[in-house]
Write a protein that holds these residues in place. Sequence first.
Motif, PDB file in Angstrom:
ATOM      1  N   ALA A   8     -42.608  39.993  28.888  1.00 26.84           N
ATOM      2  CA  ALA A   8     -43.925  39.390  28.668  1.00 26.84           C
ATOM      3  C   ALA A   8     -44.609  40.015  27.453  1.00 26.84           C
ATOM      4  N   TYR A   9     -44.489  41.317  27.314  1.00 28.25           N
ATOM      5  CA  TYR A   9     -45.065  42.014  26.158  1.00 28.25           C
ATOM      6  C   TYR A   9     -44.436  41.502  24.854  1.00 28.25           C
ATOM      7  N   LEU A  10     -43.112  41.365  24.839  1.00 30.45           N
ATOM      8  CA  LEU A  10     -42.427  40.878  23.642  1.00 30.45           C
ATOM      9  C   LEU A  10     -42.788  39.424  23.344  1.00 30.45           C
ATOM     10  N   ARG A  11     -42.971  38.608  24.383  1.00 24.12           N
ATOM     11  CA  ARG A  11     -43.408  37.221  24.164  1.00 24.12           C
ATOM     12  C   ARG A  11     -44.782  37.196  23.510  1.00 24.12           C
ATOM     13  N   SER A  12     -45.662  38.101  23.931  1.00 27.82           N
ATOM     14  CA  SER A  12     -47.001  38.135  23.336  1.00 27.82           C
ATOM     15  C   SER A  12     -46.935  38.549  21.864  1.00 27.82           C
ATOM     16  N   LEU A  13     -46.038  39.475  21.525  1.00 30.90           N
ATOM     17  CA  LEU A  13     -45.865  39.868  20.125  1.00 30.90           C
ATOM     18  C   LEU A  13     -45.279  38.723  19.295  1.00 30.90           C
ATOM     19  N   ALA A  14     -44.378  37.961  19.889  1.00 32.64           N
ATOM     20  CA  ALA A  14     -43.692  36.884  19.167  1.00 32.64           C
ATOM     21  C   ALA A  14     -44.577  35.667  18.955  1.00 32.64           C
ATOM     22  N   LEU A  40     -32.499  41.490  12.819  1.00 28.39           N
ATOM     23  CA  LEU A  40     -32.828  42.208  14.056  1.00 28.39           C
ATOM     24  C   LEU A  40     -32.913  43.709  13.809  1.00 28.39           C
ATOM     25  N   GLU A  41     -32.032  44.225  12.975  1.00 33.50           N
ATOM     26  CA  GLU A  41     -32.058  45.655  12.655  1.00 33.50           C
ATOM     27  C   GLU A  41     -33.350  46.011  11.916  1.00 33.50           C
ATOM     28  N   ALA A  42     -33.793  45.131  11.031  1.00 36.12           N
ATOM     29  CA  ALA A  42     -34.992  45.401  10.234  1.00 36.12           C
ATOM     30  C   ALA A  42     -36.282  45.131  11.009  1.00 36.12           C
ATOM     31  N   ARG A  43     -36.316  44.043  11.799  1.00 32.80           N
ATOM     32  CA  ARG A  43     -37.567  43.601  12.423  1.00 32.80           C
ATOM     33  C   ARG A  43     -37.631  43.827  13.930  1.00 32.80           C
ATOM     34  N   GLU A  44     -36.512  43.870  14.590  1.00 34.00           N
ATOM     35  CA  GLU A  44     -36.365  44.004  16.043  1.00 34.00           C
ATOM     36  C   GLU A  44     -36.709  42.727  16.818  1.00 34.00           C
ATOM     37  N   LEU A  45     -37.713  41.991  16.397  1.00 33.89           N
ATOM     38  CA  LEU A  45     -38.141  40.789  17.101  1.00 33.89           C
ATOM     39  C   LEU A  45     -38.185  39.647  16.102  1.00 33.89           C
ATOM     40  N   LEU A  46     -37.501  38.551  16.411  1.00 35.07           N
ATOM     41  CA  LEU A  46     -37.539  37.421  15.488  1.00 35.07           C
ATOM     42  C   LEU A  46     -37.471  36.104  16.219  1.00 35.07           C
ATOM     43  N   LYS A  47     -37.894  35.067  15.502  1.00 32.82           N
ATOM     44  CA  LYS A  47     -37.934  33.727  16.055  1.00 32.82           C
ATOM     45  C   LYS A  47     -37.030  32.826  15.219  1.00 32.82           C
ATOM     46  N   ILE A  48     -36.294  31.952  15.905  1.00 35.88           N
ATOM     47  CA  ILE A  48     -35.375  31.024  15.254  1.00 35.88           C
ATOM     48  C   ILE A  48     -35.725  29.605  15.697  1.00 35.88           C
ATOM     49  N   ALA A  49     -35.729  28.679  14.743  1.00 33.12           N
ATOM     50  CA  ALA A  49     -35.929  27.260  15.048  1.00 33.12           C
ATOM     51  C   ALA A  49     -34.555  26.602  15.194  1.00 33.12           C
ATOM     52  N   VAL A  50     -34.366  25.870  16.277  1.00 32.85           N
ATOM     53  CA  VAL A  50     -33.106  25.162  16.523  1.00 32.85           C
ATOM     54  C   VAL A  50     -33.347  23.688  16.184  1.00 32.85           C
ATOM     55  N   LEU A  69     -24.207  39.160  19.440  1.00 25.17           N
ATOM     56  CA  LEU A  69     -24.920  40.264  18.778  1.00 25.17           C
ATOM     57  C   LEU A  69     -25.447  41.327  19.740  1.00 25.17           C
ATOM     58  N   LYS A  70     -25.219  41.153  21.030  1.00 22.59           N
ATOM     59  CA  LYS A  70     -25.690  42.120  22.034  1.00 22.59           C
ATOM     60  C   LYS A  70     -27.199  42.341  21.934  1.00 22.59           C
ATOM     61  N   CYS A  71     -27.938  41.231  21.890  1.00 23.09           N
ATOM     62  CA  CYS A  71     -29.395  41.308  21.846  1.00 23.09           C
ATOM     63  C   CYS A  71     -29.956  40.624  23.096  1.00 23.09           C
ATOM     64  N   GLU A  72     -31.266  40.648  23.242  1.00 21.33           N
ATOM     65  CA  GLU A  72     -31.922  40.046  24.403  1.00 21.33           C
ATOM     66  C   GLU A  72     -32.580  38.734  23.999  1.00 21.33           C
ATOM     67  N   GLY A  73     -32.329  37.682  24.764  1.00 19.88           N
ATOM     68  CA  GLY A  73     -33.044  36.428  24.585  1.00 19.88           C
ATOM     69  C   GLY A  73     -34.359  36.531  25.328  1.00 19.88           C
ATOM     70  N   ILE A  74     -35.451  36.593  24.610  1.00 24.08           N
ATOM     71  CA  ILE A  74     -36.765  36.789  25.224  1.00 24.08           C
ATOM     72  C   ILE A  74     -37.336  35.472  25.714  1.00 24.08           C
ATOM     73  N   GLN A  75     -37.198  34.425  24.886  1.00 24.11           N
ATOM     74  CA  GLN A  75     -37.800  33.151  25.244  1.00 24.11           C
ATOM     75  C   GLN A  75     -37.058  32.030  24.530  1.00 24.11           C
ATOM     76  N   VAL A  82     -36.672  33.165  20.759  1.00 26.12           N
ATOM     77  CA  VAL A  82     -37.141  34.499  20.393  1.00 26.12           C
ATOM     78  C   VAL A  82     -36.086  35.507  20.838  1.00 26.12           C
ATOM     79  N   LEU A  83     -35.668  36.367  19.909  1.00 27.03           N
ATOM     80  CA  LEU A  83     -34.641  37.374  20.178  1.00 27.03           C
ATOM     81  C   LEU A  83     -35.192  38.768  19.917  1.00 27.03           C
ATOM     82  N   TYR A  84     -34.677  39.744  20.675  1.00 25.95           N
ATOM     83  CA  TYR A  84     -35.090  41.143  20.500  1.00 25.95           C
ATOM     84  C   TYR A  84     -33.875  42.050  20.622  1.00 25.95           C
ATOM     85  N   ARG A  85     -33.833  43.035  19.754  1.00 27.89           N
ATOM     86  CA  ARG A  85     -32.887  44.141  19.880  1.00 27.89           C
ATOM     87  C   ARG A  85     -33.516  45.343  19.197  1.00 27.89           C
ATOM     88  N   GLN A  86     -33.543  46.466  19.914  1.00 31.44           N
ATOM     89  CA  GLN A  86     -34.125  47.673  19.340  1.00 31.44           C
ATOM     90  C   GLN A  86     -33.288  48.140  18.155  1.00 31.44           C
TER      91      GLN A  86
END
Length: 102
Positions: A8-14, A40-50, A69-75, A82-86
Amino acid sequence: MITTKQRAYLRSLAHGISPIFQLGKNGIEDAFLKQIDDALEARELLKIAVLNNSGYEAREASDAICEELKCEGIQAIGNKVVLYRQSRKNPKIELPKPNKSK
């Protein structure tokens, strides 16, 4: 694995960021994955349009990219993902701590 509260926190940031990539008719190919990996390495959180001509639904695209890419699908909502990876080298986003008490 991240918790519901962290998600939820990451969704609010995105919410305030714009998509920096578009998934189009070429689909998910190695060059596209490399660009997302670097972002992802540079920003950690990003949004992609399909896009409609990609042949993917937002959730399918998210699952495929996250598996590679071993990342998390946030939304995945509408045509946005929206994708996240530390970041390994320079973490910027500090997630809320998970509650240990039940």
